[in-house]
Design an enzyme around this catalytic site. Structure first.
Site, PDB file in Angstrom:
ATOM      1  N   LYS A   1      -3.895   1.040  10.288  1.00 17.13           N
ATOM      2  CA  LYS A   1      -4.689   1.963   9.909  1.00 17.13           C
ATOM      3  C   LYS A   1      -6.109   1.853  10.497  1.00 17.13           C
ATOM      4  O   LYS A   1      -6.451   0.991  11.251  1.00 17.13           O
ATOM      5  CB  LYS A   1      -4.843   1.848   8.298  1.00 17.13           C
ATOM      6  CG  LYS A   1      -3.332   1.957   7.583  1.00 17.13           C
ATOM      7  CD  LYS A   1      -3.824   2.146   6.217  1.00 17.13           C
ATOM      8  CE  LYS A   1      -2.520   2.314   5.459  1.00 17.13           C
ATOM      9  NZ  LYS A   1      -2.847   2.593   4.005  1.00 17.13           N
TER      10      LYS A   1
ATOM     11  N   HIS B   1       0.327   0.221   6.712  1.00 11.06           N
ATOM     12  CA  HIS B   1       1.256   0.867   6.086  1.00 11.06           C
ATOM     13  C   HIS B   1       2.733   0.399   6.304  1.00 11.06           C
ATOM     14  O   HIS B   1       3.011   0.362   7.521  1.00 11.06           O
ATOM     15  CB  HIS B   1       0.899   2.534   6.098  1.00 11.06           C
ATOM     16  CG  HIS B   1       2.484   3.176   5.468  1.00 11.06           C
ATOM     17  ND1 HIS B   1       2.455   3.288   4.214  1.00 11.06           N
ATOM     18  CD2 HIS B   1       3.644   3.642   6.000  1.00 11.06           C
ATOM     19  CE1 HIS B   1       3.557   3.963   4.007  1.00 11.06           C
ATOM     20  NE2 HIS B   1       4.352   4.015   5.063  1.00 11.06           N
TER      21      HIS B   1
ATOM     22  N   PHE C   1      -6.618   9.525  -5.415  1.00 13.95           N
ATOM     23  CA  PHE C   1      -7.284   8.990  -4.646  1.00 13.95           C
ATOM     24  C   PHE C   1      -6.558   9.781  -3.231  1.00 13.95           C
ATOM     25  O   PHE C   1      -7.110   9.438  -1.809  1.00 13.95           O
ATOM     26  CB  PHE C   1      -6.784   7.525  -4.130  1.00 13.95           C
ATOM     27  CG  PHE C   1      -5.273   7.108  -4.282  1.00 13.95           C
ATOM     28  CD1 PHE C   1      -4.443   7.374  -2.913  1.00 13.95           C
ATOM     29  CD2 PHE C   1      -4.765   6.863  -5.532  1.00 13.95           C
ATOM     30  CE1 PHE C   1      -3.007   7.041  -3.067  1.00 13.95           C
ATOM     31  CE2 PHE C   1      -3.445   6.548  -5.500  1.00 13.95           C
ATOM     32  CZ  PHE C   1      -2.561   6.446  -4.493  1.00 13.95           C
TER      33      PHE C   1
ATOM     34  N   ARG D   1      -2.619  -7.809   4.757  1.00 12.23           N
ATOM     35  CA  ARG D   1      -3.773  -7.397   3.993  1.00 12.23           C
ATOM     36  C   ARG D   1      -4.738  -8.264   3.573  1.00 12.23           C
ATOM     37  O   ARG D   1      -5.968  -8.187   3.282  1.00 12.23           O
ATOM     38  CB  ARG D   1      -3.035  -6.713   2.814  1.00 12.23           C
ATOM     39  CG  ARG D   1      -2.512  -5.298   3.561  1.00 12.23           C
ATOM     40  CD  ARG D   1      -1.506  -4.555   2.515  1.00 12.23           C
ATOM     41  NE  ARG D   1      -1.166  -3.269   2.726  1.00 12.23           N
ATOM     42  CZ  ARG D   1      -0.221  -2.492   2.182  1.00 12.23           C
ATOM     43  NH1 ARG D   1       0.604  -3.173   1.574  1.00 12.23           N
ATOM     44  NH2 ARG D   1       0.045  -1.300   2.660  1.00 12.23           N
TER      45      ARG D   1
ATOM     46  N   GLU E   1      10.029   9.054   7.594  1.00 15.69           N
ATOM     47  CA  GLU E   1       8.689   8.889   8.218  1.00 15.69           C
ATOM     48  C   GLU E   1       8.593   8.443   9.736  1.00 15.69           C
ATOM     49  O   GLU E   1       7.962   9.116  10.336  1.00 15.69           O
ATOM     50  CB  GLU E   1       7.976   7.417   7.565  1.00 15.69           C
ATOM     51  CG  GLU E   1       7.639   7.945   6.156  1.00 15.69           C
ATOM     52  CD  GLU E   1       7.378   6.362   5.046  1.00 15.69           C
ATOM     53  OE1 GLU E   1       6.700   6.708   4.146  1.00 15.69           O
ATOM     54  OE2 GLU E   1       7.184   5.398   5.922  1.00 15.69           O
TER      55      GLU E   1
ATOM     56  N   TYR F   1       1.702  11.672   3.379  1.00 17.55           N
ATOM     57  CA  TYR F   1       1.096  11.103   2.215  1.00 17.55           C
ATOM     58  C   TYR F   1       1.419  12.280   0.837  1.00 17.55           C
ATOM     59  O   TYR F   1       0.991  12.037  -0.384  1.00 17.55           O
ATOM     60  CB  TYR F   1      -0.143  10.656   2.002  1.00 17.55           C
ATOM     61  CG  TYR F   1      -0.376   9.250   2.611  1.00 17.55           C
ATOM     62  CD1 TYR F   1       0.301   8.173   1.953  1.00 17.55           C
ATOM     63  CD2 TYR F   1      -1.388   9.231   3.601  1.00 17.55           C
ATOM     64  CE1 TYR F   1       0.050   7.074   2.639  1.00 17.55           C
ATOM     65  CE2 TYR F   1      -1.465   7.826   4.440  1.00 17.55           C
ATOM     66  CZ  TYR F   1      -0.686   6.856   3.812  1.00 17.55           C
ATOM     67  OH  TYR F   1      -0.973   5.531   4.281  1.00 17.55           O
TER      68      TYR F   1
ATOM     69  N   ASN G   1      -6.638  -0.557   3.684  1.00 16.00           N
ATOM     70  CA  ASN G   1      -5.967  -1.795   3.681  1.00 16.00           C
ATOM     71  C   ASN G   1      -5.003  -2.129   4.872  1.00 16.00           C
ATOM     72  O   ASN G   1      -3.930  -2.905   4.937  1.00 16.00           O
ATOM     73  CB  ASN G   1      -5.015  -1.785   2.232  1.00 16.00           C
ATOM     74  CG  ASN G   1      -3.987  -0.778   2.475  1.00 16.00           C
ATOM     75  OD1 ASN G   1      -3.969   0.166   3.541  1.00 16.00           O
ATOM     76  ND2 ASN G   1      -3.153  -0.546   1.302  1.00 16.00           N
TER      77      ASN G   1
ATOM     78  N   ARG H   1       7.167  -5.571   4.361  1.00 19.58           N
ATOM     79  CA  ARG H   1       6.481  -5.466   2.994  1.00 19.58           C
ATOM     80  C   ARG H   1       5.901  -6.815   2.803  1.00 19.58           C
ATOM     81  O   ARG H   1       4.939  -7.043   2.314  1.00 19.58           O
ATOM     82  CB  ARG H   1       7.174  -4.748   1.952  1.00 19.58           C
ATOM     83  CG  ARG H   1       7.305  -3.196   2.217  1.00 19.58           C
ATOM     84  CD  ARG H   1       7.960  -2.549   1.187  1.00 19.58           C
ATOM     85  NE  ARG H   1       7.438  -2.281  -0.169  1.00 19.58           N
ATOM     86  CZ  ARG H   1       6.341  -1.406  -0.168  1.00 19.58           C
ATOM     87  NH1 ARG H   1       6.091  -0.640   0.833  1.00 19.58           N
ATOM     88  NH2 ARG H   1       5.968  -1.180  -1.293  1.00 19.58           N
TER      89      ARG H   1
ATOM     90  N   THR I   1      -0.364  -4.036  -1.952  1.00 14.21           N
ATOM     91  CA  THR I   1      -1.383  -2.882  -1.451  1.00 14.21           C
ATOM     92  C   THR I   1      -2.734  -3.132  -1.689  1.00 14.21           C
ATOM     93  O   THR I   1      -3.636  -2.798  -0.848  1.00 14.21           O
ATOM     94  CB  THR I   1      -0.987  -1.506  -2.202  1.00 14.21           C
ATOM     95  OG1 THR I   1       0.492  -1.377  -2.111  1.00 14.21           O
ATOM     96  CG2 THR I   1      -1.720  -0.442  -2.040  1.00 14.21           C
TER      97      THR I   1
END
Ligand code: CMP
Length: 140
Positions: free
Chosen positions: A11, A117, A59, A104, A128, A51, A114, A87, A93
């Site tokens: 990100k 993704h 948010f 993270r 995706e 998203y 964070n 993950r 998250t």
């Protein structure tokens, strides 16, 4: 366990701090192979589509603004059980809840910023991946 693919984004908070290589090293050390990767500036439309499941969440607007605030690195990762493995490597998250040694916990700035993704299921991974890569751009 099966060889699986997942979708990943490094990100804007992470690209801004020059952490692409550091995060890629954590992915690779965990056994994930980066089989496609591109640095892009997401358009508002791309972020909104990506998203869309969070559209009704409070948010959402800020998230779209954040994801378009700087370059991101979109990736396809491959490995045994890649969705779950990625993950685990990313951590929770919310970085405050993430385990030590995760991406993270180590690098994230906040719940929104964070750093990474990762797809939450193999089914969503396929959707995706298809938003950002064509089959011929993925070299497994
Ligand atoms: P990600 O895994 O990309 O999925 C949705 C993103 O929304 C999440 O990471 C965070 O960057 C962001 N976000 C901001 N606030 C929240 C929240 N309260 N709960 C979950 N995600 C949030």
């Amino acid at each position: 366990m099966a060889l699986e693919r997942t979708f990943s984004i490094i990100k804007p908070d992470a690209t801004r701090r020059n952490l692409t290589g550091a995060i890629n090293a954590m992915l690779e050390e965990a056994g994930l192979r980066i089989i496609a990767q591109r640095r892009i500036r997401m358009t508002r439309q791309q972020a909104e589509t990506f998203y869309e499941v969070h559209k009704e969440r409070p948010f959402y607007g800020d998230l779209v603004t954040f994801m378009t605030s700087g370059p991101v690195v979109v990736q396809v990762l491959e490995g045994e059980d890649a969705v779950a493995l990625n993950r685990r490597v990313m951590g929770a998250t919310n970085p405050e809840e993430a385990d030590e040694g995760t991406i993270r916990k180590t690098h994230a700035e906040s719940l929104e910023a964070n750093s990474a993704h990762g797809s939450d299921s193999a089914e969503n991974a396929a959707i995706e991946i298809a938003q950002f890569f064509s089959d011929d751009q993925i070299v497994g």
